[in-house]
Design an enzyme around this catalytic site. Structure first.
Site, PDB file in Angstrom:
ATOM      1  N   HIS A  46      -3.515  -5.553   1.254  1.00  0.00           N
ATOM      2  CA  HIS A  46      -3.054  -5.985   2.745  1.00  0.00           C
ATOM      3  C   HIS A  46      -2.781  -7.619   2.976  1.00  0.00           C
ATOM      4  O   HIS A  46      -3.760  -7.865   3.705  1.00  0.00           O
ATOM      5  CB  HIS A  46      -3.728  -5.085   3.585  1.00  0.00           C
ATOM      6  CG  HIS A  46      -3.637  -3.621   3.680  1.00  0.00           C
ATOM      7  ND1 HIS A  46      -2.454  -3.057   4.325  1.00  0.00           N
ATOM      8  CD2 HIS A  46      -4.198  -2.755   2.801  1.00  0.00           C
ATOM      9  CE1 HIS A  46      -2.507  -1.711   3.820  1.00  0.00           C
ATOM     10  NE2 HIS A  46      -3.602  -1.432   3.306  1.00  0.00           N
ATOM     11  N   CYS A  90       0.756  -1.203  -0.088  1.00  0.00           N
ATOM     12  CA  CYS A  90      -0.119  -0.079   0.083  1.00  0.00           C
ATOM     13  C   CYS A  90       0.835   1.266   0.066  1.00  0.00           C
ATOM     14  O   CYS A  90       1.464   1.531  -1.130  1.00  0.00           O
ATOM     15  CB  CYS A  90      -1.223   0.089   1.277  1.00  0.00           C
ATOM     16  SG  CYS A  90      -2.283   1.223   1.104  1.00  0.00           S
ATOM     17  N   GLU A 107      -1.026  -8.733   4.976  1.00  0.00           N
ATOM     18  CA  GLU A 107      -0.768  -8.720   6.444  1.00  0.00           C
ATOM     19  C   GLU A 107      -2.173  -8.871   7.336  1.00  0.00           C
ATOM     20  O   GLU A 107      -1.852  -9.131   8.536  1.00  0.00           O
ATOM     21  CB  GLU A 107       0.138  -7.633   6.942  1.00  0.00           C
ATOM     22  CG  GLU A 107      -0.486  -6.166   7.351  1.00  0.00           C
ATOM     23  CD  GLU A 107      -0.639  -5.581   6.040  1.00  0.00           C
ATOM     24  OE1 GLU A 107      -1.149  -4.391   6.141  1.00  0.00           O
ATOM     25  OE2 GLU A 107      -0.576  -5.898   4.987  1.00  0.00           O
TER      26      GLU A 107
END
Length: 242
Positions: free
Chosen positions: A213, A83, A215
């Protein structure tokens, strides 16, 4: 969780002296590291006009830039940007060129979403090339469901650049529809990225940037959303050095 040993320190920028101290500390940490990971999630307060610009400004400092090149060229290190981190890698030239450099007017870029507003949703992405060390745990064609949350995530490049990236195997991931086909249509391609590109690498595959994302996963995260959410990016990066 992936077995790495992350180092965390505070970036201080309220005074010129604090900035200089932060730069020295960051350069020192990079000199003893194998991986640089630039996170997303409105890092740095997302100001001004996207924190990717702030991160890029820090990394263009001579001390930090020198250590980044040493990490890549002398220690076979890896870099990942998600990002805001992807935005910074693009602005630095690390993507797609593989080094910190002045970007050209027609260089690939990330710009405002076609919708003209922030998007926050789950998307389906497809592994197009797994030449990157960051994708070693994946096979070409694998589909993942990942979260996106950004206002400037539209990947844009000229036709010549898009063909070059494709020929080099630098297009790593694309947004796909329910039939697993890359698409420019909403809601599958949430920002209008050219060729539905979600992530790219440099030629070596050691530098990887993506908007999704990866994560944002966990046993109790988005349990009501179907799909494989774990891209094993961090495990792949750590295992590269084992």
């Amino acid at each position: 969780k992936a077995g790495g040993n992350p180092k965390i320190f505070v970036v201080r920028n309220l005074t010129p002296a604090a900035v200089e101290e932060t730069v020295s500390e960051m350069a020192k940490e990079i000199s003893t590291s194998q991986i640089i990971m630039l996170p997303g999630g409105f890092s740095g307060g997302d100001e001004p006009d996207g924190s990717g610009k702030f991160i890029a400004a820090m990394f263009r400092n001579e001390k930090i830039a020198e250590e980044v090149q040493k990490l890549l060229e002398e220690r076979d290190g890896l870099i990942l940007g998600i990002c805001n981190g992807f935005q910074a890698l693009i602005k630095l030239g690390l993507l797609p060129y593989g080094k910190i450099c002045e970007i050209e007017k027609n260089s690939p870029t990330l710009t405002h979403n076609n919708l003209g507003r922030h998007v926050s949703q789950m998307v389906r992405t497809k592994i197009i090339s797994n030449k990157s060390a960051w994708l070693s745990e994946n096979s070409v064609g694998d589909i993942h469901t990942v979260a996106v949350s950004h206002g400037e995530g539209r990947f844009f490049a000229s036709d010549d650049w898009l063909k070059k990236l494709s020929e080099n195997g630098q297009i790593a991931t694309q947004y796909v529809d329910t039939e697993d086909n890359p698409t420019n249509n909403l809601p599958f391609n949430p920002n209008g990225s050219a060729w539905a590109i979600e992530g790219i690498t440099d030629k070596t595959g050691k530098i990887f940037g993506k908007m999704g994302h990866s994560e944002r996963i966990g046993e109790n995260v988005c349990k009501n959303v179907p799909g494989d959410k774990n891209q094993h990016l961090f495990e792949s990066g750590v295992n590269y050095f084992s």
